[in-house]
Design a protein around this motif. Structure first.
Motif, PDB file in Angstrom:
ATOM      1  N   SER A 155       0.834  -1.211   0.000  1.00  0.00           N
ATOM      2  CA  SER A 155       0.000   0.000   0.000  1.00  0.00           C
ATOM      3  C   SER A 155       0.864   1.255   0.000  1.00  0.00           C
ATOM      4  CB  SER A 155      -0.911   0.014   1.231  1.00  0.00           C
ATOM      5  OG  SER A 155      -1.723  -1.123   1.287  1.00  0.00           O
ATOM      6  N   TYR A 158       2.555   1.789  -3.311  1.00  0.00           N
ATOM      7  CA  TYR A 158       1.534   2.271  -4.252  1.00  0.00           C
ATOM      8  C   TYR A 158       1.258   3.762  -4.032  1.00  0.00           C
ATOM      9  CZ  TYR A 158      -3.010   2.839  -6.518  1.00  0.00           C
ATOM     10  OH  TYR A 158      -4.061   3.293  -7.293  1.00  0.00           O
ATOM     11  N   GLN A 161       4.019   5.893  -5.227  1.00  0.00           N
ATOM     12  CA  GLN A 161       4.331   5.632  -6.640  1.00  0.00           C
ATOM     13  C   GLN A 161       5.802   5.237  -6.826  1.00  0.00           C
ATOM     14  OE1 GLN A 161       2.575   8.422  -9.492  1.00  0.00           O
ATOM     15  NE2 GLN A 161       1.384   9.344  -7.838  1.00  0.00           N
ATOM     16  N   ARG A 176       1.750  -1.602 -10.788  1.00  0.00           N
ATOM     17  CA  ARG A 176       0.866  -0.681 -10.072  1.00  0.00           C
ATOM     18  C   ARG A 176      -0.515  -1.303  -9.856  1.00  0.00           C
ATOM     19  NH1 ARG A 176       1.095   3.829  -7.782  1.00  0.00           N
ATOM     20  NH2 ARG A 176      -0.616   5.308  -7.691  1.00  0.00           N
ATOM     21  N   LYS A 180      -2.169  -2.147  -6.201  1.00  0.00           N
ATOM     22  CA  LYS A 180      -3.492  -1.643  -5.823  1.00  0.00           C
ATOM     23  C   LYS A 180      -4.381  -2.778  -5.341  1.00  0.00           C
ATOM     24  CE  LYS A 180      -7.439   1.038  -7.469  1.00  0.00           C
ATOM     25  NZ  LYS A 180      -8.060   1.741  -8.621  1.00  0.00           N
ATOM     26  N   GLN A 181      -4.325  -3.899  -6.042  1.00  0.00           N
ATOM     27  CA  GLN A 181      -5.114  -5.063  -5.649  1.00  0.00           C
ATOM     28  C   GLN A 181      -4.696  -5.567  -4.271  1.00  0.00           C
ATOM     29  OE1 GLN A 181      -5.113  -8.306  -8.467  1.00  0.00           O
ATOM     30  NE2 GLN A 181      -5.797  -9.788  -6.942  1.00  0.00           N
ATOM     31  N   SER A 183      -3.351  -3.789  -1.952  1.00  0.00           N
ATOM     32  CA  SER A 183      -3.730  -2.763  -0.981  1.00  0.00           C
ATOM     33  C   SER A 183      -5.188  -2.886  -0.576  1.00  0.00           C
ATOM     34  CB  SER A 183      -3.486  -1.366  -1.567  1.00  0.00           C
ATOM     35  OG  SER A 183      -2.142  -1.193  -1.926  1.00  0.00           O
ATOM     36  N   GLU A 184      -6.010  -3.346  -1.499  1.00  0.00           N
ATOM     37  CA  GLU A 184      -7.451  -3.431  -1.251  1.00  0.00           C
ATOM     38  C   GLU A 184      -7.877  -4.785  -0.711  1.00  0.00           C
ATOM     39  OE1 GLU A 184      -8.954  -2.470  -5.086  1.00  0.00           O
ATOM     40  OE2 GLU A 184      -8.677  -0.292  -4.830  1.00  0.00           O
TER      41      GLU A 184
END
Length: 220
Positions: A155, A158, A161, A176, A180-181, A183-184
């Motif tokens: 996370s 991400y 960056q 990226r 993101k995946q 992180s979620e």
């Protein structure tokens, strides 16, 4: 040496050879890392949209415990405010701690023999960074991780960056998307999820606001 998330993030952000920071708004990312560390340790929670210390027991990490005490001594604040307040001087604190432990080496150099500048170069003891990259790489390849700390680190990479800096040989867009995946992804401990989500959102909001302010200033 057991590293905290802020130390792992700083090592990923600093170039191994040049010893220079490659991340914009690293201080905010490090503050987000500290808040995430405290959330994972179940020392903080979010109540009525404010970060509160629910357990002031030291974690055993000097920097994390110092920040925990700061939060315990302060009034409850919104997560973004906590991230912004903890960020002040945090790059230096984390960096200097890594120098003391022998993970980074502080070199003083000059440009054209006139202008002094500081470099913080990776030493031969690069186990922390190697382990962080390995965990992230495995998570990106498999698309999942049961390790909450690796999800948290994904996370942070991400948010700042840093994907191209951490994985220069991989396709940036794919990395990226994978970060993101990760992180979620759902967290194993529901007790920490609200605080973790708030810390992530706060770090993202603080970094976005700082970037917007910098862009506005440069256009004037």
């Amino acid at each position: 040496m057991m590293a905290n998330l802020a130390e792992e993030l700083l090592l990923l952000a600093f170039h191994d050879q040049t010893g220079r920071n490659q991340a914009t708004n690293l201080e905010l990312g490090l503050a987000g890392a500290i808040v995430l560390e405290l959330a994972l340790a179940e020392r903080i929670d979010v109540v009525d949209k404010r970060v509160r210390v629910v357990d002031a027991t030291p974690t055993g990490d000097g920097l994390v415990d110092f920040m925990l005490q700061r939060l315990a001594d302060d009034k409850p604040r919104r997560a973004q405010s906590v991230v912004q307040r903890l960020s002040r001087g945090l790059v230096q604190q984390v960096r200097d701690g890594l120098v003391r432990s022998g993970v980074l080496r502080h070199d003083r150099d000059t440009v054209l023999g006139l202008f002094p500048f500081n470099r913080y170069v990776a030493t031969a003891d690069n186990r922390i960074e190697v382990d962080a990259v390995r965990r992230l790489s495995t998570a990106i390849d498999t698309g999942h991780t049961r390790d909450q700390r690796t999800s948290a680190l994904a996370s942070l990479v991400y948010i700042l960056q840093l994907e191209k800096k951490v994985f220069p040989d991989r396709r940036k867009r794919d990395v990226r998307a994978a970060l993101k995946q990760l992180s979620e992804a759902s967290w194993a401990s529901r007790a920490t999820k609200q605080a973790v989500d708030a810390a992530m959102a706060a770090a993202m909001a603080a970094v976005t606001a700082a970037a917007a302010s910098s862009a506005a200033a440069s256009s004037n």
